[in-house]
Design a protein around this motif. Structure first.
Motif, mmCIF file in Angstrom:
data_model
loop_
_atom_site.group_PDB
_atom_site.id
_atom_site.type_symbol
_atom_site.label_atom_id
_atom_site.label_comp_id
_atom_site.label_asym_id
_atom_site.label_seq_id
_atom_site.Cartn_x
_atom_site.Cartn_y
_atom_site.Cartn_z
ATOM 1 N N ARG A 104 -11.133 -4.146 -0.026
ATOM 2 C CA ARG A 104 -10.786 -4.077 1.422
ATOM 3 C C ARG A 104 -10.595 -2.347 1.800
ATOM 4 N N ARG A 105 -10.009 -1.730 0.914
ATOM 5 C CA ARG A 105 -9.836 -0.435 1.319
ATOM 6 C C ARG A 105 -10.193 0.369 -0.028
ATOM 7 N N PRO A 106 -11.424 0.691 -0.370
ATOM 8 C CA PRO A 106 -11.619 1.332 -1.508
ATOM 9 C C PRO A 106 -11.645 2.788 -1.475
ATOM 10 N N LEU A 107 -11.232 3.503 -2.910
ATOM 11 C CA LEU A 107 -10.675 4.921 -2.505
ATOM 12 C C LEU A 107 -11.377 5.422 -3.837
ATOM 13 N N PRO A 166 0.682 -1.280 0.070
ATOM 14 C CA PRO A 166 -0.152 0.039 -0.150
ATOM 15 C C PRO A 166 1.052 1.073 -0.057
ATOM 16 N N GLY A 167 0.167 2.541 -0.539
ATOM 17 C CA GLY A 167 0.908 3.593 -0.555
ATOM 18 C C GLY A 167 1.852 4.152 -1.631
ATOM 19 N N GLU A 168 1.976 3.239 -2.714
ATOM 20 C CA GLU A 168 2.530 3.393 -3.837
ATOM 21 C C GLU A 168 2.034 3.880 -4.875
ATOM 22 N N GLY A 169 0.600 4.275 -4.741
ATOM 23 C CA GLY A 169 0.102 5.031 -5.903
ATOM 24 C C GLY A 169 -0.795 4.206 -6.845
ATOM 25 N N ILE A 195 -18.573 -3.125 1.488
ATOM 26 C CA ILE A 195 -17.137 -3.955 1.805
ATOM 27 C C ILE A 195 -17.616 -5.158 2.367
ATOM 28 N N PRO A 196 -17.184 -6.116 1.663
ATOM 29 C CA PRO A 196 -17.702 -7.759 1.796
ATOM 30 C C PRO A 196 -16.740 -8.351 2.863
ATOM 31 N N PRO A 197 -17.198 -9.300 3.702
ATOM 32 C CA PRO A 197 -16.331 -9.850 4.655
ATOM 33 C C PRO A 197 -15.249 -10.869 3.940
ATOM 34 N N ASN A 198 -15.658 -11.455 2.658
ATOM 35 C CA ASN A 198 -14.771 -12.399 1.915
ATOM 36 C C ASN A 198 -14.523 -11.874 0.567
ATOM 37 N N PRO A 199 -13.395 -10.870 0.579
ATOM 38 C CA PRO A 199 -13.105 -10.353 -1.022
ATOM 39 C C PRO A 199 -12.435 -11.366 -1.770
#
Length: 480
Positions: free
Chosen positions: A300-303, A270-273, A346-350
């Motif tokens: 998991r972490r939608p943006l 994460p954090g690499e753009g 956000i689902p529990p089982n991506p």
């Protein structure tokens, strides 16, 4: 390392060299200009014998030469320092005097030089002169045999100590000169050491050590770009927007045999753009009149919904569980023509959703409806979602952060993709420093030669080619 490698290292890490130089010079300046000036004064003693003929003169000279080194040692004795302290009064103790006085012997001579150093030039002169006189008397007493009145060796003061006005220390020119040389050597050493220990990805050679996949783009840094809506900032003529147009052009040469293509955009960590790259690449492709869909698969972490100011209540998860149809869940972003499918709940089982039959069916529908489909996937190393998606797509585009992503991280990320029989179609270096070369694009480039976003929209071509044509036309007009 070869000579060109050292030169490349100095160009890349010149800030480290300058920092070491400045720190060294600053430390030397503080030491030099805060130190108390020291003055020195010297007295010289000539050691001789009293021969009666030439043969005795030669033997006496050898005897004096052998003995003079011993006299130099006497200067550092506490007994002689006590005598000098008595002569000077109670200003200095014998131990303090011993620290301020040195004795040297000129090679192959019978000359003994006594040097005293003190913050006060007058005191330095008095100490040196007192030492010379006391040593002369001390030698006379040592070298006078019992029952005799004349010493075998005579120590005569041939040069009295004088008061000097120029300090012997500190020496600013010498100290700062040595500091500059030392700072440069230290800076070069630190730069080379950091280069040898640095395993981060920062250029094409670093990527080439890990994978044969091409570098499709270098995205620079633009703090103002994240503050503006992507549709607006990508219409501007800036190096940052131009970098995505170059990436768009390079993407046209990937999987050219497929009229409809699906690409996964991911990164090592994460954090690499990777989300920013996926969003802007999709918008740039849509601005070139291609049918493009941007699918948020980072469940998991939608943006994307927040970045594009879209409704995130219905999206990918809603379609996969059959709650809504794909056509109803797609949202058009601004007036770019880009169709976006946000994450949804956000689902529990991506992982299970992304490798389900419903996901395969949705990708098939997307392939039929769009020219290019961009899947914004989670990072490759923490979870397996991106690798699972890459196995169903035409390839993965891996984003690395300049100077932060390591070669090992990139290698493991690519291994994750290849482990599922997928392939990496290219690498994007993100947050790369600006290149100040003659070939770089300036902010006034497009304006100077009549470039406009509308022209790029009509032609559907890359802005670089458009600007190059405008440039040629301008030169022809000037010649005429």
């Amino acid at each position: 390392m070869e000579l060109k490698d050292y030169w490349r290292t100095l160009r890349r890490r010149w800030k480290v060299v300058i920092l070491c130089l400045l720190l060294t010079v600053a430390a030397a300046s503080v030491f030099t200009f805060s130190a108390t000036p020291q003055y020195s004064s010297s007295a010289q003693i000539f050691v001789s014998t009293s021969p009666t003929d030439a043969s005795q003169a030669y033997q006496g000279s050898l005897f004096a030469t052998q003995r003079i080194s011993s006299y130099a040692k006497i200067v550092d004795t506490r007994k002689l320092a006590s005598r000098v302290a008595d002569d000077l009064g109670s200003t200095y103790t014998p131990d303090e005097l011993r620290d301020e006085v040195t004795a040297t012997v000129d090679p192959d001579t019978v000359l003994l030089t006594i040097t005293a150093t003190d913050p006060d030039p007058t005191t330095a002169r008095d100490i040196a002169q007192a030492y010379a006189e006391e040593l002369s008397n001390y030698i006379a007493g040592l070298e006078t045999p019992d029952g005799k009145k004349r010493p075998l060796i005579k120590a005569s003061i041939v040069d009295n100590a004088e008061r000097t006005t120029t300090p012997v220390s500190p020496q600013p020119v010498r100290n700062l000169g040595l500091a500059i040389v030392l700072g440069l050597l230290l800076g070069v050493g630190v730069a080379v050491l950091r280069e040898l220990l640095d395993t981060s990805v920062s250029n094409a050679e670093d990527v080439g050590e890990v994978t044969e996949a091409p570098i499709l783009g270098h995205i620079g840094t633009d703090p103002n770009a994240v503050k503006v809506a992507p549709a607006d900032v990508l219409r501007d003529v800036t190096p940052w927007a131009e970098a995505f147009r170059v990436l768009r052009t390079n993407m046209q040469f990937v999987e050219v045999d497929r009229p409809q293509r699906i690409f996964v955009v991911s990164s090592s960590l994460p954090g690499e753009g990777k989300s920013t790259t996926a969003v802007n690449l999709a918008i740039t492709l849509a601005m070139a009149k291609q049918r493009v869909a941007l699918i948020e698969c980072d469940l998991r972490r939608p943006l994307i919904a927040n970045r594009l100011s879209l409704d995130g209540a219905v999206g990918t998860t809603s379609v996969l569980i059959g709650k809504v149809q794909l056509a109803d869940a797609l949202q058009e972003y601004a007036d770019t023509g880009l169709q976006v499918l946000t994450c949804g709940p956000i689902p529990p089982n991506p992982s299970e959703l992304l490798q389900s039959v419903a996901m395969e069916k949705m990708l098939g529908e997307l392939r039929d409806q769009f020219d290019v489909v961009i899947l914004d996937a989670p990072p490759l190393l923490p979870v397996t979602d991106a690798a699972l998606l890459a196995s169903q797509a035409d390839g993965a585009l891996v984003v690395v952060r300049h100077g932060k992503t390591t070669r090992d991280q990139l290698r493991h990320a690519i291994e994750r993709v290849e482990a599922v029989d997928a392939k990496v179609v290219g690498v994007v270096i993100n947050l790369a420093p600006a290149r100040r070369t003659g070939r770089s694009y300036g902010y006034g480039y497009g304006y100077s030669y009549g470039y406009s976003y509308a022209q790029d929209q009509v032609s559907g071509g890359d802005s670089t080619k458009q600007a190059r044509d405008e440039r040629r036309q301008g030169r022809r007009k000037r010649r005429s």
